[in-house]
Design an enzyme around this catalytic site. Structure first.
Site, short mmCIF file in Angstrom:
data_model
loop_
_atom_site.label_atom_id
_atom_site.label_comp_id
_atom_site.label_asym_id
_atom_site.label_seq_id
_atom_site.Cartn_x
_atom_site.Cartn_y
_atom_site.Cartn_z
N HIS A 127 0.85 -1.20 0.00
CA HIS A 127 0.00 0.00 0.00
C HIS A 127 0.88 1.24 0.00
CE1 HIS A 127 -4.14 1.67 1.15
NE2 HIS A 127 -3.36 2.73 1.01
N HIS B 53 1.13 5.00 -2.34
CA HIS B 53 0.54 5.83 -3.39
C HIS B 53 1.63 6.58 -4.15
CE1 HIS B 53 -3.80 5.58 -2.29
NE2 HIS B 53 -3.29 5.25 -1.11
N ASP C 36 1.42 9.23 -6.04
CA ASP C 36 1.34 10.68 -5.88
C ASP C 36 1.54 11.13 -4.44
OD1 ASP C 36 -1.04 9.39 -5.30
OD2 ASP C 36 -2.32 11.02 -5.97
N GLY D 176 -10.05 7.57 -1.74
CA GLY D 176 -10.67 8.87 -1.52
C GLY D 176 -11.47 8.86 -0.24
N HIS E 3 -9.97 0.60 -0.26
CA HIS E 3 -9.75 1.44 0.91
C HIS E 3 -11.01 1.34 1.78
CE1 HIS E 3 -6.32 3.25 -1.15
NE2 HIS E 3 -6.05 3.95 -0.05
N GLU F 24 -10.81 2.84 7.33
CA GLU F 24 -9.82 3.83 7.74
C GLU F 24 -10.53 4.96 8.48
OE1 GLU F 24 -6.26 6.63 5.86
OE2 GLU F 24 -7.86 5.88 4.56
N ASP G 75 1.82 3.94 2.88
CA ASP G 75 0.73 4.77 2.40
C ASP G 75 1.27 5.92 1.55
OD1 ASP G 75 -1.90 5.40 1.97
OD2 ASP G 75 -2.25 6.30 3.92
#
EC number: 3.5.4.4
Length: 371
Positions: free
Chosen positions: A20, A22, A24, A182, A209, A212, A309
């Site tokens: 996991h 990202h 970006d 998101g 996701h 969380e 993350d």
């Protein structure tokens, strides 16, 4: 032989598997500045790398997922051309390899990179090209790494089926799965059932996701209605576990804990949890690292994995996440090896490739550290 000390220098040597991360959320601050100059983006809140890194970290420490996600406006803004995407992907691989990561699944949302006219396919091709070049560079430095891609759909948008089709179209070229991401509140995973049904119909893998920011209802929908293979975060599964009175999160035994139906399903079915300790605190999913349920879940034998993350926003890497767990919960090398094997077993690679990395890379690497 005695075990190596569990310090950052040795932790960096440990072979790691990351599920996991990202794209970006992992840019180098200096790269953000250079790409911003290249594309004439003037919205950055700082004009030097150190100050920019501090801004990202402090802004992400808001305690809410919504505020945390606002920081991505700047990184996404500078990732709108093929050269920029390729560079960010290549540097991502180089940075992970330098930290001892031997396998990674890096995710990003192609729909967020179309502002300058790229097509979805061109976006994915650019990222995969960067990953491939990064692998070559890392191997040349004696740090071989395998990197695969997850394509993500934004849960507040309406392109998830299109992104699922993209995942299947590129699955023999480096894309191994699909995800939605998101803000969870108000955007349940069941809004995207057609995308998940498409993935299952094509024998393709996906993570969601869930658990969380929104808690057990999100986890229940992801499992019962969507049929996900893994839970992105999933940390709020702890809400379905009743612990014995007076037991702290750092205990070595949780005998007597009672699992509710959702928690029992997650454990019984060996649903992997993509836990991200530092990020989970930043987004308010847990109150503090000392109270993170990672240890409870690990000792109750859930399939826990350790993840970064967003390395830029959390100012972290896999070695740092390992160190946090060692410091708070007293783990040793055999524990870290178990978490790493958990991750590798839970990856979306084919079985024979998973076993090869476990047997030829991970186990020998930890044998040296364990002594």
């Amino acid at each position: 032989m005695t075990p190596r000390p569990l310090d950052l220098s040795n932790l960096a040597l440990a072979p790691k598997a990351l599920l996991h991360d990202h794209l970006d959320g992992g840019l180098r601050p200096a790269t953000v500045l250079e790409l911003a100059r290249d594309c004439s983006y003037t919205g950055l809140p700082a004009d030097d790398a150190a100050s920019l890194a501090t801004w990202f970290r402090e802004s992400a420490d808001s305690g809410t997922l919504e505020r945390y996600l606002e920081t991505f406006a700047h990184t996404v803004a500078v990732m709108q051309t093929a050269p920029a995407l390729e560079r960010v992907a290549r540097e991502c691989v180089e940075d992970l390899a330098a930290d001892g990561v031997v396998y990674a699944e890096v995710r990003f949302a192609p729909e967020q990179h179309l502002a300058d006219g790229l097509t979805l396919d061109e976006v994915v091709e650019s990222v995969l090209s960067g990953f491939a070049k990064g692998e070559v560079d890392a191997a040349g430095q004696g740090r071989p790494i395998v990197v695969r891609c997850l394509v993500t759909a934004m849960r507040h948008a309406a392109r998830s089926r299109e992104i699922a089709e993209l995942a299947v179209r590129f699955r023999d070229r480096g894309v191994v799965g699909f995800d939605i991401a998101g803000a969870e509140a108000g955007n349940p995973p069941t809004r995207h059932l057609d995308a998940f049904e498409y993935m299952r119909a094509n024998n393709a893998r996906f993570t969601i996701h869930a658990g969380e920011a929104f808690g057990l209802p999100s986890i229940h929908e992801a499992l019962a209605y969507c049929g996900c293979d893994r839970l992105g975060h999933g940390v709020r599964v702890i809400d379905d576990i009743t612990l014995p009175p007076g037991v702290s999160a750092a205990a070595h035994s949780f005998e007597g804990a009672v699992l509710g139906d959702i928690a029992a399903t997650v454990r019984d079915k060996r649903i992997p949890l993509e836990l991200c300790p530092s990020s989970n605190v930043q987004t308010g999913a847990v109150a503090s690292l000392a109270e993170h349920p990672f240890n409870i879940l690990a000792r109750l034998r859930f399939r826990v994995t350790v993840n970064t993350d967003n390395r830029l926003m959390s100012d972290t890497c896999m070695s740092n996440e390992f160190k946090v767990l060692v410091d708070h919960f007293g783990y040793g090398w055999t524990d870290l090896e178990r978490f790493t094997v958990n991750a590798m077993k839970s990856s979306f690679l084919h079985f024979d490739e998973r076993i090869r990395i476990i047997d030829e890379v991970i186990k020998p690497g930890y044998a040296v550290l364990i002594g």
